[in-house]
Design an enzyme around this catalytic site. Structure first.
Site, PDB file in Angstrom:
ATOM      1  N   TYR A  33       0.779  -1.283  -0.052  1.00 38.10           N
ATOM      2  CA  TYR A  33      -0.091   0.073   0.142  1.00 38.10           C
ATOM      3  C   TYR A  33       0.755   1.160  -0.114  1.00 38.10           C
ATOM      4  O   TYR A  33       1.991   1.016   0.220  1.00 38.10           O
ATOM      5  CB  TYR A  33      -1.228  -0.068   1.205  1.00 38.10           C
ATOM      6  N   ARG A  52       8.421   4.329  -4.361  1.00 35.72           N
ATOM      7  CA  ARG A  52       8.483   3.298  -3.060  1.00 35.72           C
ATOM      8  C   ARG A  52       7.342   2.214  -3.520  1.00 35.72           C
ATOM      9  O   ARG A  52       7.478   0.908  -3.225  1.00 35.72           O
ATOM     10  CB  ARG A  52       8.270   3.871  -2.005  1.00 35.72           C
ATOM     11  N   ARG A 100      -7.244 -20.176  -2.320  1.00 37.82           N
ATOM     12  CA  ARG A 100      -6.277 -20.210  -1.368  1.00 37.82           C
ATOM     13  C   ARG A 100      -5.131 -21.101  -1.287  1.00 37.82           C
ATOM     14  O   ARG A 100      -5.429 -22.211  -1.226  1.00 37.82           O
ATOM     15  CB  ARG A 100      -7.047 -19.929  -0.028  1.00 37.82           C
ATOM     16  N   HIS A 102      -0.525 -20.897  -0.193  1.00 41.65           N
ATOM     17  CA  HIS A 102       0.474 -19.868   0.248  1.00 41.65           C
ATOM     18  C   HIS A 102       1.150 -19.562  -0.934  1.00 41.65           C
ATOM     19  O   HIS A 102       1.535 -18.387  -0.963  1.00 41.65           O
ATOM     20  CB  HIS A 102       1.294 -20.857   1.179  1.00 41.65           C
ATOM     21  N   LYS A 149       6.549  -1.829   1.845  1.00 38.51           N
ATOM     22  CA  LYS A 149       5.244  -1.496   2.587  1.00 38.51           C
ATOM     23  C   LYS A 149       4.162  -2.546   2.483  1.00 38.51           C
ATOM     24  O   LYS A 149       3.087  -2.111   1.367  1.00 38.51           O
ATOM     25  CB  LYS A 149       4.880   0.045   2.186  1.00 38.51           C
ATOM     26  N   GLU A 182      11.732   2.515  14.614  1.00 33.36           N
ATOM     27  CA  GLU A 182      10.778   3.487  14.069  1.00 33.36           C
ATOM     28  C   GLU A 182       9.252   3.521  14.696  1.00 33.36           C
ATOM     29  O   GLU A 182       8.943   2.844  15.457  1.00 33.36           O
ATOM     30  CB  GLU A 182      10.513   3.215  12.545  1.00 33.36           C
ATOM     31  N   LEU A 207      10.978   1.335   7.558  1.00 31.79           N
ATOM     32  CA  LEU A 207      10.696   1.613   5.995  1.00 31.79           C
ATOM     33  C   LEU A 207      11.263   2.970   5.681  1.00 31.79           C
ATOM     34  O   LEU A 207      11.841   3.699   6.493  1.00 31.79           O
ATOM     35  CB  LEU A 207       9.126   2.019   6.257  1.00 31.79           C
TER      36      LEU A 207
END
Length: 287
Positions: A33, A52, A100, A102, A149, A182, A207
């Site tokens: 995101y 990014r 679904r 992995h 992220k 952070e 990040l």
């Protein structure tokens, strides 16, 4: 007018926006995101956020869902439809929908894209900055790739809840060596006793904050000294000032850590000045 969301090629009422139950972002946190601050309806630090985003997608081998130019158009249209001038734009890109499992799905799967926009009360935000905020510390317990992220934010959510229960605005993660890495949703800074700005370097597991990157440019232009190395919570308390940076917080003074006063216990001149300078830069360069 109600809020409007963008979901996989369509603009829909926010309350009716849905994703498939087997979207891998929902099932496996297999998604990334980005969040842009909005000033006067324009995207702040646009280049940094796009860069990014592209890096995060590449690190997870998720194809870019559209060109940067096309994504810019969609983001701006989402802002226009929501009639937001000052606020935040949230973008999420997952690997897509597949049964679904992995491992990555076989064959071509179209990435799923969600965009939402919300308004921010800038006057209230400035009042908050003028007062300063508190932070608490919590042991670092996240995975080893915080530079990506991703939406896998459960440790961050737990840290934020700890902060909320303590009446604080943010939580700082502290690693096994006793250094602050952070914040749960921000980068951490101090102004040490010699007047140097200090923040953790991005070679550590943190990040690569876009607001942080822009602020570093502002700091250098102002001729201020910056030292990219870690600090402990005790060093933060002993510092002249502390603050956090992020798209949601911009540059936000910190006045206490774990209930202990930082400096004089009020926002200091450096953080206050940097907030003003950062906002001016963000407004001038927004697209």
């Amino acid at each position: 007018m109600g809020r409007i969301a963008y979901v996989n090629g369509r603009f829909v009422p926010h309350g009716e926006a849905v994703v498939h139950i087997e979207d891998r972002g929902y099932q496996l946190a297999d998604a990334v995101y980005e969040v842009w601050a909005l000033f006067d309806g324009k995207l702040a630090d646009a280049e940094g956020h796009f860069a990014r985003l592209e890096r995060s997608l590449s690190e997870l081998s998720i194809p870019e869902p559209m060109s940067r130019r096309a994504l810019t158009i969609v983001l701006k249209e989402a802002v226009r439809r929501n009639r937001v001038r000052d606020g935040l734009v949230y973008l999420q890109v997952s690997r897509g929908v597949a049964p679904r499992d992995h491992a990555f799905p076989a064959g071509q799967v179209r990435p799923a894209v969600v965009i939402t926009v919300k308004a921010v009360d800038r006057a209230a935000a400035e009042a908050r900055a003028a007062k300063g905020v508190s932070v608490v510390t919590t042991p670092e317990n996240r995975w080893g790739r915080c530079d990506i992220k991703t939406v896998g934010l459960l440790p961050n959510a737990l840290a934020k809840q700890k902060a909320r229960e303590a009446g604080a605005a943010e939580a700082w993660f502290v690693d096994e060596l006793g250094f602050v890495t952070e914040g749960a949703s921000s980068n951490a800074w101090i102004v040490d006793g010699e007047g140097r700005l200090r923040t953790r370097d991005t070679n550590a597991n943190i990040l690569r904050g876009v607001t942080r990157l822009t602020l570093l440019d502002v700091i250098r232009e102002e001729g201020l000294q910056v030292d990219e190395r870690p600090f402990t919570p005790d060093e933060a308390v002993a510092a002249k000032e502390a603050f956090i940076t992020g798209a949601g917080t911009l540059v936000l003074p910190v006045v206490s850590v774990d209930g202990r006063k930082v400096g004089d216990g009020v926002p200091g001149p450096v953080a206050t000045r940097l907030r003003r300078l950062y906002i001016a830069r963000a407004k001038a360069t927004a697209i």
